[in-house]
Design a protein around this motif. Structure first.
Motif, PDB file in Angstrom:
ATOM      1  N   ALA A 230       0.901  -1.225   0.140  1.00 53.59           N
ATOM      2  CA  ALA A 230       0.108   0.021   0.112  1.00 53.59           C
ATOM      3  C   ALA A 230       0.769   1.136   0.002  1.00 53.59           C
ATOM      4  CB  ALA A 230      -0.865   0.080   1.218  1.00 53.59           C
ATOM      5  N   HIS A 231       2.097   1.213   0.364  1.00 54.66           N
ATOM      6  CA  HIS A 231       2.879   2.508   0.505  1.00 54.66           C
ATOM      7  C   HIS A 231       3.418   2.759  -0.834  1.00 54.66           C
ATOM      8  CE1 HIS A 231       4.080   1.577   4.789  1.00 54.66           C
ATOM      9  NE2 HIS A 231       3.083   2.269   4.942  1.00 54.66           N
ATOM     10  N   PHE A 232       3.529   1.803  -1.865  1.00 48.41           N
ATOM     11  CA  PHE A 232       3.924   2.306  -3.265  1.00 48.41           C
ATOM     12  C   PHE A 232       2.503   2.984  -3.940  1.00 48.41           C
ATOM     13  CE2 PHE A 232       6.722  -1.103  -2.167  1.00 48.41           C
ATOM     14  CZ  PHE A 232       8.058  -0.872  -2.809  1.00 48.41           C
ATOM     15  N   ALA A 233       1.501   2.220  -3.696  1.00 49.23           N
ATOM     16  CA  ALA A 233       0.171   2.917  -4.244  1.00 49.23           C
ATOM     17  C   ALA A 233      -0.122   4.277  -3.667  1.00 49.23           C
ATOM     18  CB  ALA A 233      -1.083   2.041  -3.855  1.00 49.23           C
ATOM     19  N   GLU A 234       0.382   4.503  -2.289  1.00 46.87           N
ATOM     20  CA  GLU A 234       0.063   5.681  -1.667  1.00 46.87           C
ATOM     21  C   GLU A 234       1.094   6.866  -2.467  1.00 46.87           C
ATOM     22  OE1 GLU A 234       0.388   8.011   2.806  1.00 46.87           O
ATOM     23  OE2 GLU A 234       1.744   6.109   2.093  1.00 46.87           O
ATOM     24  N   VAL A 235       2.337   6.387  -2.533  1.00 46.30           N
ATOM     25  CA  VAL A 235       3.198   7.457  -3.048  1.00 46.30           C
ATOM     26  C   VAL A 235       3.023   7.770  -4.653  1.00 46.30           C
ATOM     27  CG1 VAL A 235       5.127   5.971  -3.785  1.00 46.30           C
ATOM     28  CG2 VAL A 235       5.775   8.154  -3.089  1.00 46.30           C
ATOM     29  N   PHE A 236       2.393   6.824  -5.418  1.00 45.15           N
ATOM     30  CA  PHE A 236       2.019   7.050  -6.857  1.00 45.15           C
ATOM     31  C   PHE A 236       0.705   7.842  -6.941  1.00 45.15           C
ATOM     32  CE2 PHE A 236       4.620   3.187  -7.882  1.00 45.15           C
ATOM     33  CZ  PHE A 236       5.658   4.049  -8.590  1.00 45.15           C
ATOM     34  N   GLU A 237      -0.189   7.685  -5.745  1.00 43.70           N
ATOM     35  CA  GLU A 237      -1.427   8.468  -6.073  1.00 43.70           C
ATOM     36  C   GLU A 237      -1.378   9.783  -5.408  1.00 43.70           C
ATOM     37  OE1 GLU A 237      -3.943   5.690  -3.821  1.00 43.70           O
ATOM     38  OE2 GLU A 237      -4.056   4.334  -5.298  1.00 43.70           O
ATOM     39  N   ALA A 238      -0.379  10.073  -4.559  1.00 42.26           N
ATOM     40  CA  ALA A 238      -0.366  11.381  -3.649  1.00 42.26           C
ATOM     41  C   ALA A 238       0.791  12.196  -4.338  1.00 42.26           C
ATOM     42  CB  ALA A 238       0.074  11.129  -2.250  1.00 42.26           C
TER      43      ALA A 238
ATOM     44  N   ASP B 281       3.611  12.783  -8.107  1.00 39.18           N
ATOM     45  CA  ASP B 281       3.612  12.657  -9.602  1.00 39.18           C
ATOM     46  C   ASP B 281       5.199  11.806  -9.895  1.00 39.18           C
ATOM     47  OD1 ASP B 281       1.426  13.874 -10.093  1.00 39.18           O
ATOM     48  OD2 ASP B 281       2.548  15.931 -10.051  1.00 39.18           O
ATOM     49  N   VAL B 282       5.726  11.354  -8.649  1.00 36.31           N
ATOM     50  CA  VAL B 282       6.981  10.566  -8.973  1.00 36.31           C
ATOM     51  C   VAL B 282       6.902   9.541 -10.133  1.00 36.31           C
ATOM     52  CG1 VAL B 282       8.077  11.067  -6.819  1.00 36.31           C
ATOM     53  CG2 VAL B 282       6.581   9.086  -6.938  1.00 36.31           C
ATOM     54  N   GLU B 283       7.992   8.989 -10.755  1.00 35.69           N
ATOM     55  CA  GLU B 283       7.826   8.028 -11.748  1.00 35.69           C
ATOM     56  C   GLU B 283       8.191   6.663 -11.288  1.00 35.69           C
ATOM     57  OE1 GLU B 283       8.022  12.202 -13.464  1.00 35.69           O
ATOM     58  OE2 GLU B 283       9.395  11.222 -11.988  1.00 35.69           O
ATOM     59  N   SER B 284       8.765   6.645 -10.305  1.00 35.63           N
ATOM     60  CA  SER B 284       9.193   5.302  -9.830  1.00 35.63           C
ATOM     61  C   SER B 284       9.561   5.453  -8.505  1.00 35.63           C
ATOM     62  CB  SER B 284      10.513   4.768 -10.524  1.00 35.63           C
ATOM     63  OG  SER B 284      11.512   5.970 -10.487  1.00 35.63           O
ATOM     64  N   ALA B 285       9.410   4.277  -7.697  1.00 34.89           N
ATOM     65  CA  ALA B 285       9.483   3.901  -6.351  1.00 34.89           C
ATOM     66  C   ALA B 285      10.483   2.828  -5.999  1.00 34.89           C
ATOM     67  CB  ALA B 285       8.153   3.601  -5.448  1.00 34.89           C
ATOM     68  N   LEU B 286      11.345   3.039  -5.119  1.00 35.86           N
ATOM     69  CA  LEU B 286      12.578   2.022  -4.809  1.00 35.86           C
ATOM     70  C   LEU B 286      12.502   1.613  -3.520  1.00 35.86           C
ATOM     71  CD1 LEU B 286      16.179   2.769  -5.344  1.00 35.86           C
ATOM     72  CD2 LEU B 286      15.299   2.417  -3.018  1.00 35.86           C
ATOM     73  N   ALA B 287      12.890   0.439  -3.267  1.00 35.53           N
ATOM     74  CA  ALA B 287      12.790  -0.345  -2.054  1.00 35.53           C
ATOM     75  C   ALA B 287      14.102  -1.242  -1.848  1.00 35.53           C
ATOM     76  CB  ALA B 287      11.593  -1.033  -1.518  1.00 35.53           C
ATOM     77  N   ALA B 288      14.225  -1.610  -0.560  1.00 35.12           N
ATOM     78  CA  ALA B 288      15.560  -2.619  -0.623  1.00 35.12           C
ATOM     79  C   ALA B 288      15.058  -3.519   0.356  1.00 35.12           C
ATOM     80  CB  ALA B 288      16.838  -1.815   0.092  1.00 35.12           C
ATOM     81  N   GLY B 289      15.200  -3.336   1.777  1.00 33.09           N
ATOM     82  CA  GLY B 289      15.252  -4.377   3.059  1.00 33.09           C
ATOM     83  C   GLY B 289      13.908  -5.335   2.749  1.00 33.09           C
ATOM     84  N   ILE B 290      12.799  -4.825   2.327  1.00 37.97           N
ATOM     85  CA  ILE B 290      11.545  -5.547   2.279  1.00 37.97           C
ATOM     86  C   ILE B 290      11.727  -6.594   1.242  1.00 37.97           C
ATOM     87  CG2 ILE B 290       9.863  -3.993   3.527  1.00 37.97           C
ATOM     88  CD1 ILE B 290       8.980  -2.939   0.882  1.00 37.97           C
ATOM     89  N   PHE B 291      12.638  -6.259   0.346  1.00 37.87           N
ATOM     90  CA  PHE B 291      12.779  -6.936  -0.884  1.00 37.87           C
ATOM     91  C   PHE B 291      13.843  -7.987  -0.566  1.00 37.87           C
ATOM     92  CE2 PHE B 291      11.471  -3.583  -4.326  1.00 37.87           C
ATOM     93  CZ  PHE B 291      10.226  -3.507  -3.928  1.00 37.87           C
TER      94      PHE B 291
END
Length: 523
Positions: free
Chosen positions: A481-489, A491-501
């Protein structure tokens, strides 16, 4: 035998690896004679149009290239290699193109982030064997600020939408070319390259394709890589930049293996951040170079590398430039380089002088390799104030009050892995770096790093609104849900993560499945 034209700029290793994965042998053209004797010629152009054409003329490749094409032998241009076929480019008005096809290259004129960066679809306009075996709804990887305007519609093979339809592939006789990078487009890109190589495929019916295409949001896997106490390179992850646990460096896996896993799971890009403290010249950190070389053999999506990309004088007194350091990374398989602490020092110097020098790492690398090859990694933390009048830096009204109830904050840039704050804010840093030639912002957040609380939306909005280049949101993701939140809130083109992956808490596939009904993504 496939002949590859390598004029000395950018990452051609990934193209070579892709061709070799298909079972073919690659011969790298080192002279005009090599071009003249080629059976099939592959030209991956990288960087800026002016730099490319200047090098081609200096190496006396232009006449052999024109003779090869005139002879009707198979030619395939990638990105700038396709743009070179036209008469010229607004990127370098003083330089002529090859003039094989009528038309010119112009800069995007859109109210969207430029470069056009990421995965987008194609709309096929004429019969071709290039897309044999594909379904027509695939997405391919683009990264460019300029696009072709063809004077002859008959040469347009595909179009793609980014604010408006532009030419994304061309075809005329034995000449073919794509604006997108097939070597960075996963299985679909490999299929396309195989179709160029194996011209015995006679099926020429274009696949069904959409009339309108949409750019996908990117999900990026980030691997923080450093030496552990035993001297081995490992993937680690910090909590607010502290990577130690129980006195030892956290070891979450081997870099090459993890990168391969993320490619198979559907990551749109892979980023390596080399957080090892350099005691001597970065190019002597050969294990990281080897990580790139090995990864690019099996991972056919864009690779970014950060760490040690700066001017340097070694213990023997020999000086190296950031451009030389970046060149070694590009030749080892990187598509983009990420500049962190050094970007802060560059901006401080810019603000002090009031102008650019033309000699900074950002300016020099972007001139040779294009602004799309330069990522600025910003590591800010919140500084709370009671009112904007308390600071000269741009502030935001925050919904997350400070420790004493302050209702405003600004975002202080840091260096040295977050250990030292500087008198530069993230908004100003991003603006100046864009002006100097950077093509993308990787926006971290020390306050959210390792917290699983979600991205810092207020920080991301502030920086995204300040620039016209793509922004990657980083730090704090803890669930789909955090990815959905950042894209909806934002205009960023991408989202990055590390530890959870890394820990398999939230697989990349789960993120994309969660997003697919609300956000355009690549499945």
């Amino acid at each position: 035998m496939i002949t590859l034209l390598d004029y000395g700029a950018g990452n051609v290793r990934s193209v070579i690896n892709a061709i070799e994965k298909l079972g073919e042998t690659v011969h790298v053209a080192a002279s005009g004679r090599d071009i003249a004797e080629a059976e099939k010629l592959l030209f991956p152009g990288v960087g800026s149009f002016g730099s490319m054409m200047g090098i081609l003329r200096e190496k006396r490749f232009v006449e052999p290239l024109l003779a090869f094409i005139k002879a009707g032998r198979p030619f395939f241009g990638i990105c700038l290699g396709m743009q070179a076929l036209f008469e010229g480019s607004d990127e370098a008005p003083e330089e002529k193109g090859l003039g094989v096809l009528p038309g010119r290259v112009v800069r995007f004129d859109v109210d969207l982030a430029v470069p056009h960066m990421g995965w987008n679809g194609i709309s096929v306009k004429q019969p071709t064997d290039l897309f044999y075996g594909l379904g027509g709804d695939e997405k391919f990887y683009f990264v460019h600020s300029y696009h072709v305007v063809a004077d002859d519609a008959a040469v347009v093979l595909t179009t793609t939408d980014y604010g408006y339809p532009f030419v994304s592939a061309v075809q005329k006789g034995s000449v073919q070319g794509t604006q997108f990078h097939p070597e960075k487009s996963g299985a679909s890109g490999l299929t396309l390259l195989e179709n160029f190589i194996r011209k015995d495929r006679t099926v020429s019916i274009p696949p069904k394709s959409p009339d309108h295409t949409r750019l996908a949001k990117r999900i990026i896997a980030c691997l923080d890589v450093r030496s552990n106490d035993q001297g081995d390179l490992v993937v680690t992850k910090g909590d607010q930049y502290d990577v130690r646990e129980g006195g030892n460096v956290r070891n979450l896996g081997k870099p090459v293996e993890l990168a391969g896993r993320y490619f198979e799971e559907g990551a749109d890009e892979v980023t390596f951040l080399n957080i090892t403290g350099f005691r001597d010249f970065p190019l002597e950190d050969m294990p990281m170079i080897q990580v790139l070389k090995e990864t690019s053999k099996h991972v056919f999506v864009p690779l970014t590398i950060g760490g040690g990309i700066r001017d340097f004088t070694d213990k023997n007194g020999r000086s190296y430039t950031a451009l030389e350091v970046a060149a070694e990374y590009f030749r080892s398989g990187a598509d983009k380089v990420s500049i962190g602490s050094d970007a802060v020092y560059i901006v401080e110097d810019y603000l002090k002088r009031g102008k650019a020098t033309g000699q900074s790492a950002i300016e020099r690398i972007s001139y040779v390799y294009g602004n799309q090859a330069v990522v600025i990694s910003i590591d800010p933390r919140r500084v709370y104030v009671n009112s904007p009048a308390e600071t000269d830096h741009p502030t935001v009204v925050t919904t997350i009050p400070g420790p004493e109830g302050q209702g405003h904050c600004w975002f202080q840039c840091t260096v040295k892995g977050g250990r030292e704050g500087r008198d530069v804010d993230a908004v100003t840093l991003a603006r100046v770096c864009e002006k100097l030639g950077a093509g993308e912002i990787l926006l971290n957040c020390i306050d959210r790093d390792g917290t699983n609380m979600g991205f810092d939306i207020e920080l991301i909005k502030a920086v995204k609104q300040a620039v016209t280049i793509p922004v990657i949101a980083s730090s704090g993701a803890g669930c789909e849900a955090h990815f959905a939140e950042v894209f909806e809130a934002t205009d960023v083109e991408s989202a990055l993560a590390a530890g959870i992956f890394h820990r398999r808490e939230v697989p990349i596939g789960a993120v994309k499945r969660h997003l697919k009904d609300s956000v355009e993504i690549r499945l």
